[in-house]
Design an enzyme around this catalytic site. Structure first.
Site, PDB file in Angstrom:
ATOM      1  N   GLU A   1      -2.090  41.459  70.835  1.00  0.00           N
ATOM      2  CA  GLU A   1      -2.668  42.456  71.066  1.00  0.00           C
ATOM      3  C   GLU A   1      -3.561  43.372  70.216  1.00  0.00           C
ATOM      4  O   GLU A   1      -2.539  44.323  69.886  1.00  0.00           O
ATOM      5  CB  GLU A   1      -2.778  42.841  72.664  1.00  0.00           C
TER       6      GLU A   1
ATOM      7  N   GLU B   1       3.851  44.118  78.620  1.00  0.00           N
ATOM      8  CA  GLU B   1       4.243  45.553  77.881  1.00  0.00           C
ATOM      9  C   GLU B   1       5.506  45.644  79.050  1.00  0.00           C
ATOM     10  O   GLU B   1       4.708  47.331  79.374  1.00  0.00           O
ATOM     11  CB  GLU B   1       3.184  46.482  78.332  1.00  0.00           C
TER      12      GLU B   1
END
Ligand SMILES: *[C@@H]1O[C@H](CO)[C@@H](O)[C@H](O)[C@H]1NC(C)=O
Ligand SMILES: *[C@@H]1O[C@H](CO)[C@@H](O)[C@H](O)[C@H]1NC(C)=O
Ligand SMILES: *[C@@H]1O[C@H](CO)[C@@H](O)[C@H](O)[C@H]1NC(C)=O
Ligand SMILES: *[C@@H]1O[C@H](CO)[C@@H](O)[C@H](O)[C@H]1NC(C)=O
Ligand SMILES: *[C@@H]1O[C@H](CO)[C@@H](O)[C@H](O)[C@H]1NC(C)=O
Ligand SMILES: *[C@@H]1O[C@H](CO)[C@@H](O)[C@H](O)[C@H]1NC(C)=O
Length: 655
Positions: A283, A203
């Site tokens: 995810e 991220e």
């Protein structure tokens, strides 16, 4: 006759399918994907993925080796495979693998977590269980893990800027990767191992949010380091398309997604950002994690989880369920995340149950069944699946009384000289000159001053903030209240109050007193722990000349404790000792709901923190931590102990 022989052969070599009757024996996943020899690893084309030139829908699940007792690795991985999944996904936590600067541990070390660290074995077991693997070596892993997986000793260097192309950070990162990548290289699919892909950072689009430019040079460093070590498997970055766009990506490197809502919109956005590449959600969350002071254990309905998974698969996307099985964040390894409201920091609980398809203790759920049923409709190929392994037996061992104790002062007396430092002023635990120059990483740090004169109505003030919670004692008697409610996190001793002051009890006044401030690290996120913002004042006078004691509760030290006293003190901080007699070790849960706040140690191993505010009230004890006969159970209680310990066969994850 011929028919009979055929029938018998069919019975021996074929598997019964209730839908089709007998059908030809299915190949294993590896038989299918390696047939004819391996000529290529995972590759992409605009609509999908190929492994060794054959179509593959990568339906994988996250199971972290460092959150599952190694004796349960095989069973958990088989549960994943039995649900039709083709790969396991795991992070690699740098902080466990390099516990002190320059000292590495891949399972052969003598550290509290060594047992959990042989990821080569884990990945080999995955392969034996017919699973491929996706590895995310960080360096930042987030994962509700202590400091996002970064070693605490990095914080000792004031010039180090984590997660940036900053010389000190890159130096330490590459030094670690020079150890890890050669190991991973040999485990790649094209080298006969299970690894088909590697993630770069995590991220990264969120870093530099709010103006500053994404540090692409840093991502390039990781990429180049992988190339240098011949990590030839497919590389990817991961971000939420709507929040980060291309900010966390690298030109020419596959972008993948994560998100909690709007799968169709998010995946359309990803396709827009990257039209010539297939979709992959690294995810997708079937549940979520818990933090102290949350009102309830987070749950997501099976229906909601299945709807999300289906929507993703219907977009012809590959998917990784984060988590398929969360396991446990043992010891002091929980992380923390800033929060917009009180509490301003959310410290995560030790259970990482995640409301995942397989529970923290390895049990099947309705979500498991529904997920298995769903994913088989989207797999590129039918392969042979194992039987579901049975669940473990859970045992309620009942109540156990504690018979021994050591007060915090008696504990401090047993801390070796090497873990004590004299200092003019208070300093952060990371900066203590202990642990071969790596400082203190975890646990409690005690700031002790002997020979203090304490007139009545004395006021103690801590300049700045406490990182994160402090218990104050005068001559071993606790002056601070037990924290039992959210309101108190803004009061003296907790992280939200700056320049807090405490009026000491009249009974503790006198000359030649010993002042102890016991500061607990509740879980890190890139900042130091202990007291370090400024002076500690007594009646407006700065206190100087401290003795600073690292109370780390390492397994070896916990096991070495002696001088147990009869139980007489019913207030903490005190370490209480009890013995659990076991005829057959089974999984169990220790219910701490009658206690205040502290940690539990099973045969020396720190199984985690309990805290009456919840939502979690039990700690999972996997059977392999127990042995036949006597098991020493220690509880370090900060406030007031419960009447006894209770071992139950059910988790209590919610208030
Ligand atoms: C992969 O699947 C696509 C879509 O079903 C198909 O068009 C293509 O021929 C397949 N490729 C291989 C190598 O099997
Ligand atoms: C991402 O980058 C764009 C410019 O390309 C910028 O406008 C935006 O604010 C960035 N987003 C974040 C979350 O940093
Ligand atoms: C990487 O592969 C090349 C070519 O096969 C080889 O010459 C080199 O030694 C390898 N390097 C490492 C670090 O494995
Ligand atoms: C899940 O499926 C198994 C096997 O089909 C079945 O025995 C079990 O009862 C199911 N569990 C739930 C919670 O539906
Ligand atoms: C604490 O007091 C100091 C002055 O002693 C002041 O500079 C600082 O801003 C105060 N901090 C907080 C959080 O109130
Ligand atoms: C202060 O107390 C300690 C024991 O707590 C004792 O050893 C020491 O002699 C005392 N010092 C004075 C000056 O009374």
């Amino acid at each position: 006759m011929f028919r009979v022989v055929n029938f018998i052969l069919a019975v021996i070599f074929c598997q019964w399918s209730p839908v089709n009757g007998f059908k030809a024996t299915l190949p294993t996943l590896y038989e299918h994907y390696t047939q004819g020899g391996i000529s290529s690893g995972l590759t992409t084309y605009p609509e999908g993925f190929l492994l060794n030139g054959k179509n593959i829908t990568i339906v994988s699940g996250a199971i972290h080796y460092f959150r599952v007792h190694p004796e349960y690795w095989r069973a958990r991985l088989r549960q994943l495979r039995a649900a039709g999944f083709v790969a396991v996904e795991t992070y690699i936590p740098w902080n466990l693998h390099e516990p002190r600067s320059g000292e590495y541990d891949f399972g052969e070390g003598d550290n509290d977590f060594s047992l959990f660290l042989d990821f080569v074995k884990y990945l080999k077991v995955a392969q034996e269980e017919d699973l491929l693997a996706i590895v995310r070596p960080g360096p930042w892993i987030a994962a509700e893990w202590e400091n996002g997986g970064l070693p605490s000793w990095l914080l000792r260097d004031p010039n180090l800027r984590p997660r940036h192309s900053n010389r000190p950070f890159i130096y330490y990162m590459n030094r670690f990767y020079d150890k890890v990548f050669p190991i991973l290289r040999r485990l790649q699919f094209t080298e006969g191992g299970p690894i088909i892909a590697f993630q770069i950072e995590n991220e990264y689009g969120l870093v530099g949010k709010g103006g500053s430019h994404p540090d692409t040079a840093y991502l390039q460093e990781i990429y180049q380091e992988m190339v240098k070590h011949n990590l030839t498997a497919l590389k990817f970055t991961m971000d939420a398309p709507f929040n980060s766009y291309k900010n966390g990506s690298l030109p020419g490197v596959l972008m993948t997604a994560n998100f909690q809502t709007d799968p169709v919109g998010q995946l359309k956005e990803l396709k827009k950002l990257q039209p010539d590449q297939p979709l992959w959600v690294i995810e997708s969350y079937p549940g979520w994690f818990d933090s102290w002071f949350d009102s309830q254990h987070y749950t997501m309905s099976t229906q909601a989880s299945i709807d999300m998974t289906r929507a993703i698969l219907e977009m012809s996307s590959s998917i990784n369920l984060y988590m398929f099985h969360g396991g446990t964040t043992f010891g002091f390894m929980n992380g923390a995340i800033p929060n917009a409201h009180t509490p301003t920091i959310k410290f995560h609980v030790n259970s990482y149950d995640y409301d995942a398809p397989v529970t923290e203790a390895g049990d099947y759920t309705q979500k498991y069944n529904a997920t298995a049923e769903l994913v088989k409709q989207f797999l590129a190929v039918d392969t042979k699946l194992p039987q579901r392994p049975p669940e473990s037996v859970k045992q309620a061992y009942g109540t156990v009384s504690y018979t021994g104790q050591l007060t915090v002062s008696q504990l401090i007396d047993q801390v070796p000289r090497a873990d004590r430092v004299r200092a003019e002023n208070v300093v952060a635990m990371e900066l203590l000159d202990i642990n071969s120059g790596s400082g203190q990483s975890y646990g409690f740090v005690v700031y002790r001053r002997k020979g203090v004169e304490v007139p009545s109505s004395s006021v103690l003030q801590i300049t700045g903030y406490v990182h994160d919670m402090a218990v104050v004692l005068v001559d071993g008697v606790r002056e601070t209240q037990a924290v039992t409610s959210l309101r108190q996190v803004s009061e003296f001793g907790c992280w939200q109050l700056g320049n807090g002051s405490l009026t000491l009890d009249a009974a503790s006044s006198g000359t030649n007193k010993t002042l102890d401030i016991l500061v607990e690290n509740m879980g890190r996120r890139l900042s130091k722990k202990g007291l370090y913002d400024g002076d500690v004042l007594l009646n407006r006078q700065a206190i100087r000349d401290w003795e600073i004691v690292a109370l780390q509760f390492h397994t070896k030290w916990v096991k070495s404790l002696t001088g147990w006293q009869k139980v007489s003190k019913t207030t903490g901080p005190t370490l209480f000792r009890s013995v659990l007699d076991v005829s057959t070790p089974h999984d169990t849960f220790v219910d701490m709901s009658a206690w205040g706040k502290g940690n539990v140690f099973v045969n020396g191993f720190n199984i985690g923190r309990y805290f009456s505010v919840g939502p979690t009230h039990t700690l999972y004890v996997p059977a392999p931590l127990l042995r036949k006969g006597a098991n020493e159970i220690l509880v370090f209680e900060l406030y007031s102990p419960g009447p006894h310990l209770t071992f139950t066969d059910q988790p209590k994850l919610s208030n």
